[in-house]
Design a protein around this motif. Structure first.
Motif, PDB file in Angstrom:
ATOM      1  N   TYR A  35      -2.895  23.087  21.870  1.00 41.40           N
ATOM      2  CA  TYR A  35      -1.879  22.206  22.333  1.00 41.40           C
ATOM      3  C   TYR A  35      -1.333  21.150  21.244  1.00 41.40           C
ATOM      4  O   TYR A  35      -1.881  21.037  20.310  1.00 41.40           O
ATOM      5  N   GLN A  37       0.520  17.426  20.803  1.00 36.27           N
ATOM      6  CA  GLN A  37       0.822  16.239  21.058  1.00 36.27           C
ATOM      7  C   GLN A  37       1.633  15.322  20.265  1.00 36.27           C
ATOM      8  O   GLN A  37       1.026  14.926  19.207  1.00 36.27           O
ATOM      9  N   LEU A  88      -0.265  15.657  16.461  1.00 37.50           N
ATOM     10  CA  LEU A  88      -1.548  15.906  16.746  1.00 37.50           C
ATOM     11  C   LEU A  88      -1.687  17.362  17.537  1.00 37.50           C
ATOM     12  O   LEU A  88      -1.069  17.736  18.491  1.00 37.50           O
ATOM     13  N   PHE A  90      -4.457  20.018  19.180  1.00 34.96           N
ATOM     14  CA  PHE A  90      -5.704  20.050  19.669  1.00 34.96           C
ATOM     15  C   PHE A  90      -5.842  21.526  20.005  1.00 34.96           C
ATOM     16  O   PHE A  90      -5.152  22.330  20.307  1.00 34.96           O
ATOM     17  N   ARG A 108      -4.230  16.102  12.746  1.00 27.13           N
ATOM     18  CA  ARG A 108      -2.852  15.250  12.591  1.00 27.13           C
ATOM     19  C   ARG A 108      -2.180  15.950  11.506  1.00 27.13           C
ATOM     20  O   ARG A 108      -2.497  15.663  10.309  1.00 27.13           O
TER      21      ARG A 108
ATOM     22  N   LEU B  44      -9.262  14.596  23.515  1.00 28.12           N
ATOM     23  CA  LEU B  44      -9.642  14.414  24.987  1.00 28.12           C
ATOM     24  C   LEU B  44     -10.748  14.646  25.308  1.00 28.12           C
ATOM     25  O   LEU B  44     -11.376  15.766  24.932  1.00 28.12           O
TER      26      LEU B  44
END
Lengths: 112, 114
Positions: A35, A37, A88, A90, A108, B44
């Motif tokens: 992912y 972000q 970011l 992930f 990051r 998360l």
């Protein structure tokens, strides 16, 4: 309990350079997701792998590629970096597709 | 189209008071619904999920969520807020099948005042 490991945690690159992000899933997890972000945004799905095969694809630019290896770790390769790639990134893993995804701490990436 | 909505950018609550963070989803098949929490500069963290069964789901750190099919909602709740609950909360949906991706809401910043 073991968690998802991502490396590096921080990465600074110049425009047009390449970057490789690595993800080590939770032991026995066979599904990996990536992912992105952006600042102040929600995570956007890029791509996923199940048993070393691509299982789903989202809004991943053609400049990016990814793969999952025999030990289930995954790498996201990013070429011709642009300023807008700063975000970011992930990685998440799950015990099978569609199961609960557990996220790593993120990488990051800053593109200058 | 598959989507998740979090109508509140920020929720403010006093410590010790109950909290609710709202989430609604678009109707398409049988959604799997999730709540994640994100602390500053962290990943998360999974809180809870609804797949099927009892509409009230209990999760980590005293959080719970209620699945309401008629209102297509999955609101996150906690009876007594803590200052340490202050973080960014994301609702997410997975429609299962061949689509494994999580679709996230825009996030709600929870601020708990002492």
């Amino acid at each position: 309990a073991a968690g998802v490991i991502q490396s590096p945690r921080h990465l600074i690159k110049e425009k047009r350079e390449t970057a490789t992000l690595k993800c080590y899933p939770i032991p026995r997890h066979d599904t990996v997701y990536w992912y992105q972000q952006g600042p102040g945004q929600d995570p956007q799905f890029l791509i996923s792998f199940y048993e070393k095969m691509q299982s789903d694809k989202g809004s991943i630019p053609d400049r990016f590629s990814a793969q999952q290896f025999s030990d289930y770790h995954s790498e996201l390769n990013m070429s011709s970096l642009e300023l807008g790639d700063s975000a970011l990134y992930f990685c998440a893993s799950s015990l099978g597709p569609g199961q609960t995804q557990y996220f790593g701490p993120g990488t990051r990436l800053t593109v200058l | 189209a598959q989507s998740v909505a979090q109508p509140e950018d920020q929720v403010n609550v006093a410590e010790g008071n109950p909290l609710t963070v709202k989430c609604t989803y678009s109707v398409s098949g049988n959604p799997y619904l999730f709540w994640y929490v994100q602390y500053p500069n962290r990943g998360l963290q999974f809180l809870l999920k609804y797949i099927t069964g009892d509409n009230l789901v209990k999760g980590s750190y005293g959080f719970e969520a209620e699945f309401n099919k008629s209102q297509t909602s999955f609101h996150l709740k906690k009876p007594s807020a803590l200052v340490s609950d202050s973080a960014l909360y994301f609702c997410a949906v997975n429609y299962g099948g061949a689509t494994n991706k999580l679709i996230f809401g825009t996030g709600t910043l929870l601020a708990v005042q002492p």
